[in-house]
Design an enzyme around this catalytic site. Structure first.
Site: not given
Length: 487
Positions: A336, A431
């Site tokens: 991310c 994630h």
């Protein structure tokens, strides 16, 4: 549906263990044949999760839902505050970002009654389908300056007639003052809601605290319903990054040392929990350049303020250490915000993260990121483009748009994700990508080709939930709990 009135766990302070206790009771009630569901009106955390319908909630409530054996939903955490700096937070309302506010703006400028009403709508949606409701408070119940703005502690307990348990952390010291003071400071209408006291994180011989239990009961008039020992052998995901202060933070000879760069605004640190359960691995958090030098594998994690953390890496010389790690052909991965930092540059034309409109990245991956106003929050399944046998599941939570001509993954939606330079260097928005055994194995085999990963993160979590429930049964007066939960 068997009916029980709601139960609520509140604290003498932050980090006393409310989330873990809540999780334990969620699993225990499920085991006993009830249909529990978690609820926390307002959460402040950088650890969040995407629901199946693409909404964002605190990770703790997703974990508690899992302990209940039900899918997580936005009603479990209608208000989420995600700090972007010391004084600013992104406000996520009903799973969608509603803007950034300072603490002063949020607490003094927001219509608290309207926010409370909105939160309680979510509660009642859940309460129609689940019992008992297992409610978590936030921080301390004794913050007198915040009582008139409370939407998450005893105002909730009063509104739903919850049997309220006060949790105190004896490990930090001062437990008598914390318990007595917390109760005595409450207005009478709130004081009468406290039905029990739970002493958490006790070390040593519990019988030595028998006098302590008696004294607390005498001075408060409230029964001590249990003393929970300090434990390290039961795994449950933690809500707050404060837990990172207590984990092992040094490389270990003979292990594959995986370093996670410790960012100032690190988000979703639970991305690396599975790695800690692999015998051959030592996971540690790299705080300074010399820590980076000792990592065989390095991961740059997610961030709630990517530009601010990129600036931190540059100013602290951590960026130089990361580049040196890469130049030595050691594995380097970004998740991310970490993926964004590995690119050429990051632009913020709308000022989503502050007053810096542009910053250069590490220049490792051939991508550029533009931070936008739309937030992507969704669960996904993926397979690696370079090796379709490497596949798994995870979730995305980000506001950045990063174009890549060399994608890492193909998603079940038909979209692509990430950037693949080679098997030693890639970045992804997913994630939980390191919760998947094929991904972990592909990374570890670069260091030791003989390694086989058989760890199941789901099995690890299920074992933890059941162990927590067993511990509560042993240490808490459960007949009393069920007595106070009678409708």
């Amino acid at each position: 549906m068997k009916k029980l009135r709601p139960i609520m766990f509140v604290g003498t302070g932050s980090d006393v263990g409310k989330s873990v206790i809540n999780t334990a009771f969620c699993r225990l009630f499920k085991q006993d044949g009830y249909t529990p569901a978690p609820f926390k009106a307002q959460n402040m955390s950088l650890n969040s999760y995407a629901t199946a319908d693409g909404l964002e909630i605190g990770r703790a409530q997703a974990v508690q839902a899992e302990a209940c054996g039900i899918p997580c939903s936005v009603e479990m955490n209608p208000v989420l505050l995600k700090p972007t700096g010391e004084k600013m937070s992104q406000v996520v309302l009903n799973g969608k970002p509603s803007g950034n506010q300072s603490a002063r703006e949020y607490f003094n400028g927001t219509d608290r009654d309207a926010l409370f009403t909105e939160a309680m709508k979510s509660y009642h949606v859940l309460a129609q389908k689940h019992a008992p409701m297992v409610i978590e408070g936030a921080g301390s119940i004794s913050e007198m300056n915040l009582w008139d703005r409370d939407i998450t502690n005893l105002r909730v307990a009063e509104a739903v007639n919850a049997a309220t348990i006060l949790v105190a952390d004896i490990d930090r010291g001062g437990v008598f003052a914390a318990v007595y003071g917390s109760i005595q400071l409450l207005p009478p209408k709130y004081r009468k809601l406290i039905k029990g006291i739970l002493i958490n994180k006790f070390r040593g011989d519990e019988s030595l605290f028998d006098d302590g239990r008696r004294i607390i009961e005498e001075i408060t008039g409230v029964p001590v319903i249990g003393v929970i020992p300090y434990f390290r052998d039961i795994f449950v995901e933690q809500e707050d990054a404060v837990v990172l202060d207590h984990i092992h933070n040094q490389p270990v000879p003979g292990k594959i040392n995986i370093g996670v760069v410790l960012l100032k605004h690190m988000a979703n640190f639970t991305d690396f929990d599975t790695l800690q359960h692999i015998p051959e691995v030592n996971l540690f958090y790299a705080k300074q350049p010399r820590d980076v030098e000792q990592a065989a594998i390095l991961i740059i994690p997610g961030s709630k303020n990517t530009i601010g953390d990129m600036r931190y890496l540059q100013e602290s010389t951590m960026a130089q250490a990361i580049l040196q790690h890469h130049q030595q052909n050691k594995p380097l991965y970004g998740i991310c915000g970490g993926y964004q930092m590995m690119g050429m540059d990051i632009s913020d034309p709308h000022g989503m993260e502050g007053s810096t409109p542009y910053i250069k990245g590490l220049g490792i991956l051939p991508v550029s990121t533009v931070l936008g106003t739309h937030k992507k929050t969704e669960q996904c399944h993926f397979s690696f483009e370079a090796n379709p046998a490497i596949q798994g599941a995870g979730y995305e939570i980000h506001m950045g748009d990063t174009k890549s001509e060399q994608p890492l993954c193909k998603l079940n939606t038909g979209e692509t994700d990430g950037c693949y330079l080679n098997n030693r260097t890639w970045g992804s928005y997913i994630h939980g990508i390191f919760d998947n055994a094929p991904v972990i194995e592909s990374v570890l085999q670069l260091t030791d080709p003989k390694i086989r990963v058989t760890v199941s993160y789901r099995d690890i979590k299920e074992k933890g939930y059941n162990q927590l429930a067993d511990l509560i049964r042993q240490k808490v007066n459960m007949p009393y709990i069920y007595e106070i939960l009678k409708p």
